[in-house]
Design an enzyme around this catalytic site. Structure first.
Site, PDB file in Angstrom:
ATOM      1  N   LYS A 113      27.010  42.836  45.461  1.00  0.00           N
ATOM      2  CA  LYS A 113      26.499  41.409  44.705  1.00  0.00           C
ATOM      3  C   LYS A 113      25.050  41.263  44.968  1.00  0.00           C
ATOM      4  CE  LYS A 113      30.575  38.414  45.794  1.00  0.00           C
ATOM      5  NZ  LYS A 113      31.048  37.292  46.395  1.00  0.00           N
ATOM      6  N   LYS A 196      36.470  43.106  38.129  1.00  0.00           N
ATOM      7  CA  LYS A 196      37.809  42.211  38.556  1.00  0.00           C
ATOM      8  C   LYS A 196      37.556  40.810  37.891  1.00  0.00           C
ATOM      9  CE  LYS A 196      36.583  39.879  42.688  1.00  0.00           C
ATOM     10  NZ  LYS A 196      36.953  39.157  43.783  1.00  0.00           N
ATOM     11  N   LYS A 199      35.749  34.050  39.346  1.00  0.00           N
ATOM     12  CA  LYS A 199      35.357  32.521  38.858  1.00  0.00           C
ATOM     13  C   LYS A 199      33.958  32.520  38.174  1.00  0.00           C
ATOM     14  CE  LYS A 199      37.203  30.902  43.099  1.00  0.00           C
ATOM     15  NZ  LYS A 199      36.523  31.598  44.016  1.00  0.00           N
TER      16      LYS A 199
END
Ligand code: AQP
Length: 334
Positions: A113, A196, A199
């Site tokens: 991340k 993946k 959102k």
């Protein structure tokens, strides 16, 4: 009485998609009959990256609506918002004094991340796993449903529980067991089968939202990336065709079937044929949930009452557990 307790959370970082449903919520629905369940909207985790304050409450209510619309019974389970129970963050501080820097430095999700921007991401993104450990252990949860991406964080939770028990010569914290949800349940982006479904992906065409209309579902699946080869019944071959494998897996998951059985059914057919059936299946399984979410969001009093009851139930549990933790470490909760 169900003696095993589950804790799981979903971030209110955007509207939920079929990845969240197939990878998490659909399983929660099954677990509610076997376990005592606490399902949490992890808003404090969401703010480890910037979230628009004006939509946070709306998103939190929407996650609760999605839980209920998917079949989670708010009268049988505790549905609540993480920020409503400050005990999570209090225990997280204690855990940040138990966890070691080296342990957190090894967390691959942080590395993924943070990417190359490690110096500029929030401290919260780095310490996120200690808050996750607190979310679980503040209720002495015995089981945690985890996808591949959360396995390492649960290992860390167990390490923290173990070290706390050793440091304070106690057996207070259980070592929570993973309920592995399996690789097949990892839904990938409709635009790129190596990423993946998420959102926060900037492309709306990368995911099917639970509240998408029939036209949106149809357009997104028609535009979903595939290849020009027909479907083969060879599992290994399909596994190497990432986007093709993803669509077949979504179909299998929605139908509670094995990928191999879907391959047998569609062997030799091309993707334009398969996509028609996939659209129909998504509309059949997901549209009723989307409609129910929209209906529930018309009755915010009801949703807020569920949140309030959830807060009350979880606070009772968390309060007694945190008092014992304070006592163990030599503090007094007055
Ligand atoms: N693509 C996915 N396939 C299978 N499971 C998934 N989950 C999320 N994406 C997929 C599972 O959904 C639960 C809730 O996830 P979350 O919202 O807490 O966090 P996330 O994994 O970070 O979800 P997103 O959609 O990717 O959100 P953003 O973009 O905000 O980070 C978890 O159990 C998760 O495994």
């Amino acid at each position: 009485m169900k003696k095993n307790r589950i804790l799981s959370g979903v971030q209110p970082s955007g509207d939920l998609h079929i990845g969240n449903y197939l990878g998490a919520i659909k399983n929660f629905v099954k677990f509610q009959n076997q376990y005592e369940c606490l399902f949490c909207v992890v808003d404090l985790h969401a703010i480890t990256v910037w979230q628009n304050p004006s939509v946070m409450l709306h998103q939190t209510r929407k996650v609760i609506s999605a839980f209920i619309a998917s079949g989670i019974d708010p009268n049988k389970n505790t549905l609540f918002a993480q920020s409503d129970v400050p005990h999570h963050t209090q225990l997280a501080w204690i855990f940040s004094c138990v966890a070691r820097m080296g342990w957190l430095n090894r967390m691959t999700q942080f590395k993924d991340k943070a990417g190359k921007d490690k110096e500029n991401v929030s401290v919260g993104l780095f310490t996120y796993p200690t808050l996750m450990a607190a979310d679980i252990l503040i209720y002495l949860a015995t089981h945690v449903p985890v996808g591949e991406d959360q396995k390492q964080h649960l290992e860390l939770t167990r390490d923290i529980a173990q070290k706390f028990n050793n440091d304070f010569n106690t057996s207070f914290f259980p070592l929570p067991e993973p309920l592995i949800l399996g690789n097949g349940k990892r839904v990938m982006s409709l635009r790129d089968g190596s990423k993946k479904m998420s959102k926060s992906d900037p492309s709306d065409y990368s995911r099917i939202m639970l509240t998408d209309t029939i036209d949106q579902i149809s357009n997104k699946i028609k535009k979903a990336k595939t290849d020009s080869h027909p479907i083969s019944d060879n599992l290994e071959d399909i596994k190497n065709r990432l986007e093709a494998h993803n669509l077949i897996s979504i179909f299998a998951s929605l139908n509670d079937k094995e990928v191999s059985s879907v391959l047998n059914e569609y062997s030799g057919k091309d993707f334009s044929y398969f996509k028609k059936d996939l659209i129909e299946l998504i509309v059949e399984k997901i549209s009723p949930i989307g409609k129910e979410i929209s209906k529930l969001m018309q009755d915010l009093n009801y949703i807020d009452n569920v949140l309030l009851r959830g807060k009350e139930n979880s606070t009772i549990l968390a309060d007694s557990i945190l008092s014992k933790v304070y006592e163990i470490i030599g503090l007094k909760k007055r």
